[in-house]
Design a protein around this motif. Structure first.
Motif, PDB file in Angstrom:
ATOM      1  N   ASP A 125       0.827  -1.203   0.000  1.00  0.00           N
ATOM      2  CA  ASP A 125       0.000   0.000   0.000  1.00  0.00           C
ATOM      3  C   ASP A 125       0.867   1.261   0.000  1.00  0.00           C
ATOM      4  N   GLU A 126       2.069   1.153   0.555  1.00  0.00           N
ATOM      5  CA  GLU A 126       2.945   2.319   0.654  1.00  0.00           C
ATOM      6  C   GLU A 126       4.017   2.349  -0.430  1.00  0.00           C
ATOM      7  N   VAL A 127       4.169   1.264  -1.166  1.00  0.00           N
ATOM      8  CA  VAL A 127       5.174   1.178  -2.222  1.00  0.00           C
ATOM      9  C   VAL A 127       4.464   0.860  -3.525  1.00  0.00           C
ATOM     10  N   GLU A 128       4.379   1.857  -4.408  1.00  0.00           N
ATOM     11  CA  GLU A 128       3.674   1.695  -5.681  1.00  0.00           C
ATOM     12  C   GLU A 128       4.685   1.476  -6.802  1.00  0.00           C
ATOM     13  N   LEU A 129       4.570   0.358  -7.473  1.00  0.00           N
ATOM     14  CA  LEU A 129       5.464   0.026  -8.574  1.00  0.00           C
ATOM     15  C   LEU A 129       4.913   0.647  -9.852  1.00  0.00           C
ATOM     16  N   VAL A 130       5.519   1.739 -10.297  1.00  0.00           N
ATOM     17  CA  VAL A 130       5.079   2.440 -11.500  1.00  0.00           C
ATOM     18  C   VAL A 130       5.641   1.760 -12.745  1.00  0.00           C
ATOM     19  N   GLY A 131       6.917   1.321 -12.683  1.00  0.00           N
ATOM     20  CA  GLY A 131       7.560   0.686 -13.821  1.00  0.00           C
ATOM     21  C   GLY A 131       8.096   1.704 -14.806  1.00  0.00           C
ATOM     22  N   GLU A 132       8.234   1.291 -16.074  1.00  0.00           N
ATOM     23  CA  GLU A 132       8.813   2.164 -17.101  1.00  0.00           C
ATOM     24  C   GLU A 132       7.785   3.171 -17.576  1.00  0.00           C
ATOM     25  N   VAL A 133       8.223   4.411 -17.764  1.00  0.00           N
ATOM     26  CA  VAL A 133       7.344   5.494 -18.206  1.00  0.00           C
ATOM     27  C   VAL A 133       8.036   6.254 -19.342  1.00  0.00           C
ATOM     28  N   PRO A 134       7.263   6.939 -20.196  1.00  0.00           N
ATOM     29  CA  PRO A 134       7.892   7.701 -21.296  1.00  0.00           C
ATOM     30  C   PRO A 134       8.852   8.769 -20.800  1.00  0.00           C
ATOM     31  N   SER A 135       8.531   9.376 -19.660  1.00  0.00           N
ATOM     32  CA  SER A 135       9.382  10.411 -19.077  1.00  0.00           C
ATOM     33  C   SER A 135       9.290  10.336 -17.559  1.00  0.00           C
ATOM     34  N   VAL A 136      10.443  10.386 -16.905  1.00  0.00           N
ATOM     35  CA  VAL A 136      10.449  10.358 -15.436  1.00  0.00           C
ATOM     36  C   VAL A 136      10.258  11.753 -14.857  1.00  0.00           C
ATOM     37  N   ALA A 137      10.317  12.786 -15.700  1.00  0.00           N
ATOM     38  CA  ALA A 137      10.263  14.159 -15.210  1.00  0.00           C
ATOM     39  C   ALA A 137       9.025  14.459 -14.358  1.00  0.00           C
ATOM     40  N   PRO A 138       7.814  14.040 -14.763  1.00  0.00           N
ATOM     41  CA  PRO A 138       6.656  14.350 -13.919  1.00  0.00           C
ATOM     42  C   PRO A 138       6.731  13.725 -12.528  1.00  0.00           C
ATOM     43  N   TYR A 139       7.412  12.596 -12.413  1.00  0.00           N
ATOM     44  CA  TYR A 139       7.535  11.936 -11.112  1.00  0.00           C
ATOM     45  C   TYR A 139       8.580  12.628 -10.244  1.00  0.00           C
ATOM     46  N   ILE A 140       9.716  13.000 -10.859  1.00  0.00           N
ATOM     47  CA  ILE A 140      10.732  13.724 -10.099  1.00  0.00           C
ATOM     48  C   ILE A 140      10.177  15.069  -9.655  1.00  0.00           C
ATOM     49  N   ASP A 141       9.498  15.740 -10.564  1.00  0.00           N
ATOM     50  CA  ASP A 141       8.967  17.063 -10.252  1.00  0.00           C
ATOM     51  C   ASP A 141       7.794  16.989  -9.274  1.00  0.00           C
ATOM     52  N   GLY A 142       7.016  15.903  -9.365  1.00  0.00           N
ATOM     53  CA  GLY A 142       5.798  15.841  -8.573  1.00  0.00           C
ATOM     54  C   GLY A 142       5.969  15.329  -7.161  1.00  0.00           C
ATOM     55  N   ALA A 143       7.068  14.638  -6.870  1.00  0.00           N
ATOM     56  CA  ALA A 143       7.269  14.071  -5.541  1.00  0.00           C
ATOM     57  C   ALA A 143       7.752  15.129  -4.562  1.00  0.00           C
ATOM     58  N   ALA A 144       7.426  14.922  -3.301  1.00  0.00           N
ATOM     59  CA  ALA A 144       7.903  15.834  -2.257  1.00  0.00           C
ATOM     60  C   ALA A 144       9.392  15.636  -2.016  1.00  0.00           C
ATOM     61  N   VAL A 145       9.873  14.389  -2.157  1.00  0.00           N
ATOM     62  CA  VAL A 145      11.278  14.074  -1.906  1.00  0.00           C
ATOM     63  C   VAL A 145      11.745  13.036  -2.916  1.00  0.00           C
ATOM     64  N   PHE A 146      12.921  13.255  -3.477  1.00  0.00           N
ATOM     65  CA  PHE A 146      13.576  12.288  -4.366  1.00  0.00           C
ATOM     66  C   PHE A 146      14.602  11.537  -3.528  1.00  0.00           C
ATOM     67  N   VAL A 147      14.464  10.209  -3.424  1.00  0.00           N
ATOM     68  CA  VAL A 147      15.354   9.434  -2.556  1.00  0.00           C
ATOM     69  C   VAL A 147      16.330   8.617  -3.402  1.00  0.00           C
ATOM     70  N   VAL A 148      17.585   8.588  -2.939  1.00  0.00           N
ATOM     71  CA  VAL A 148      18.642   7.818  -3.616  1.00  0.00           C
ATOM     72  C   VAL A 148      19.379   7.019  -2.531  1.00  0.00           C
ATOM     73  N   PRO A 149      18.792   5.904  -2.075  1.00  0.00           N
ATOM     74  CA  PRO A 149      19.345   5.172  -0.928  1.00  0.00           C
ATOM     75  C   PRO A 149      20.375   4.104  -1.313  1.00  0.00           C
ATOM     76  N   MET A 150      21.328   4.471  -2.189  1.00  0.00           N
ATOM     77  CA  MET A 150      22.298   3.495  -2.679  1.00  0.00           C
ATOM     78  C   MET A 150      23.287   3.104  -1.576  1.00  0.00           C
ATOM     79  N   ARG A 151      23.613   1.797  -1.539  1.00  0.00           N
ATOM     80  CA  ARG A 151      24.617   1.295  -0.585  1.00  0.00           C
ATOM     81  C   ARG A 151      25.799   0.647  -1.294  1.00  0.00           C
ATOM     82  N   ILE A 152      25.611   0.285  -2.558  1.00  0.00           N
ATOM     83  CA  ILE A 152      26.700  -0.259  -3.360  1.00  0.00           C
ATOM     84  C   ILE A 152      26.640   0.414  -4.724  1.00  0.00           C
ATOM     85  N   GLY A 153      27.755   0.349  -5.448  1.00  0.00           N
ATOM     86  CA  GLY A 153      27.765   0.934  -6.786  1.00  0.00           C
ATOM     87  C   GLY A 153      29.079   1.615  -7.074  1.00  0.00           C
TER      88      GLY A 153
END
Length: 418
Positions: free
Chosen positions: A289-317
């Motif tokens: 209920d709290e994690v919505e899987l949107v998947g692939e979209v034509p543009s990620v811009a509306p999601y980045i712009d529309g969210a209150a917070v953009f999270v990048v919780p990387m631990r490896i890479g």
């Protein structure tokens, strides 16, 4: 100069991080040189979609790469001396297409895009003046970090995590040997960050002069903040990335199991939107209920712009995070781990974004931005300024062309001696 660029997948439309890099570097090279792109294309539609590039430079496509079953990968992981990445794009049709191009034209430089294509450039070693490798990551370092993260729990780990950790352990050793070989064989190696340059230099200190930093970037004229910030809800977070990429899967697993429960205690109605291509079974099991899987979209811009917070919780890479750069360019309020910002020079906690590594601290940073939108706007504006000043693609292309200017001088001298 005549340059042949070897790509592992179509660079247009540029939807993934690797495709974005190949697209922009090819664009920059084509401004000053005679460029030919030899690329895999998975189907006819993907090949046809490259039509806009054909207006700028020559494009040759090969169907593929051929699929490799999990069984075959498992066998080669144990038995083959080469790392999995060196076997990933082996294709006789691609090798034949490369041979035809090399027979028909003399190329001053053959540049392989990513370690998967390195062995094709090595085929051209005796038929060209220079071979160049564009390393998207210091791959041995990425697998080392993955192995250490996955095997932290020892034999008590779930079977899937244990297998993944053993795979990374084996690949870490093989990649160390393979990358040493490439560092010695190639004339120049492009890397995306000073951290990757240092990591590769540790493998072969004598190769230091071959390593050149050409950072990932953003088309800041096109990637801009939208008209409405946070219209997806004041308690909405977004995560963007390829959902078949192990560091992203690890980040999502950590965030949903360690951070999200803490957020739930502090704020009602929090939700995470997961945006990206190829969401497999692992990602699907995280949906709730709290994690919505949107998947692939034509543009990620509306999601980045529309969210209150953009999270990048990387631990490896490794490398640098193109989606983080894009989020900063869009003035998004960002919470990221130290690992996520590695490779992006000059980012400061509390000035451009908030940085937190432990679950409690990460949750508190997210809540802070949700409660204080003005702070998010201040950080976002500073983040965009930083990207414009240091990580616009035009600056990266200038770095690449500076390297090619150095390459062109010995090439010209060699022509005179003929």
């Amino acid at each position: 100069m005549k340059i042949l660029l070897l790509a592992p997948y179509p660079p247009f439309p540029p939807r993934s991080g690797g495709a974005l890099r190949v697209f922009h570097l090819a664009r920059g090279l084509a401004m000053h040189h005679d460029l030919t792109l030899l690329t895999f294309a998975p189907n006819q539609a993907a090949a046809a979609a490259l039509a806009p590039l054909r207006e700028r430079y020559s494009v040759v496509t090969v169907h593929g790469p051929p699929p490799r079953s999990m069984l075959r990968r498992a066998v080669t992981t144990l038995a083959a001396p080469l790392p999995d990445m060196a076997l990933r794009n082996r294709s006789q049709p691609y090798a034949e297409a490369l041979s035809r191009l090399l027979a028909a034209e003399h190329y001053d430089v053959v540049q392989a895009e990513s370690i998967e294509m390195a062995h094709y450039a090595l085929m051209a070693r005796d038929l060209t003046q220079r071979i160049v490798l564009d390393q998207f990551n210091a791959e041995y370092l990425l697998q080392r970090r993955a192995a250490l993260a996955d095997l932290k729990g020892g034999l008590a780990l779930p079977p899937a995590r244990l297998v993944a950790g053993i795979y990374s352990l084996v690949q870490w050793r093989k990649l160390s040997r393979y990358e040493r070989r490439l560092l010695r064989a190639f004339d120049h190696i492009l890397v995306v960050s000073e951290q990757d340059r240092a990591a590769l230099q540790r493998l072969v200190p004598a190769a230091a002069s071959k390593l050149a930093v050409v950072p990932n970037g953003v088309d800041t004229a096109r990637i801009r903040p939208g008209a409405v910030r946070g219209d997806l809800g004041a308690s909405t977070m977004v995560f963007v990335g390829a959902l078949d990429y192990r560091p992203n899967l690890d980040a999502l697993r950590w965030f949903t199991t360690e951070v999200l429960p803490l957020l739930r205690q502090k704020r009602r109605g929090v939700r995470l939107l997961v945006v990206g291509r190829a969401p497999g079974r692992v990602v699907q099991t995280l949906a709730s209920d709290e994690v919505e899987l949107v998947g692939e979209v034509p543009s990620v811009a509306p999601y980045i712009d529309g969210a209150a917070v953009f999270v990048v919780p990387m631990r490896i890479g490794g490398g640098s995070r193109l989606k983080l750069l894009e989020a900063l360019a869009m003035e998004a309020p960002v919470v990221a781990t130290s690992m996520a910002v590695e490779g992006i020079a000059g980012l400061r906690n509390g000035k451009h974004l908030l940085i937190a590594d432990r679950p409690q601290a990460f949750a508190e940073a997210v809540i802070r931005l949700m409660h204080d939108p003005e702070l998010g706007r201040t950080l976002g504006a500073a983040g965009r300024d930083h990207v414009i000043n240091h990580y616009d693609w035009d600056a990266s292309i200038a770095s690449l062309n500076q390297l090619y200017q150095q390459v062109s001088e010995p090439v010209a001298n060699e022509r005179k001696r003929r």
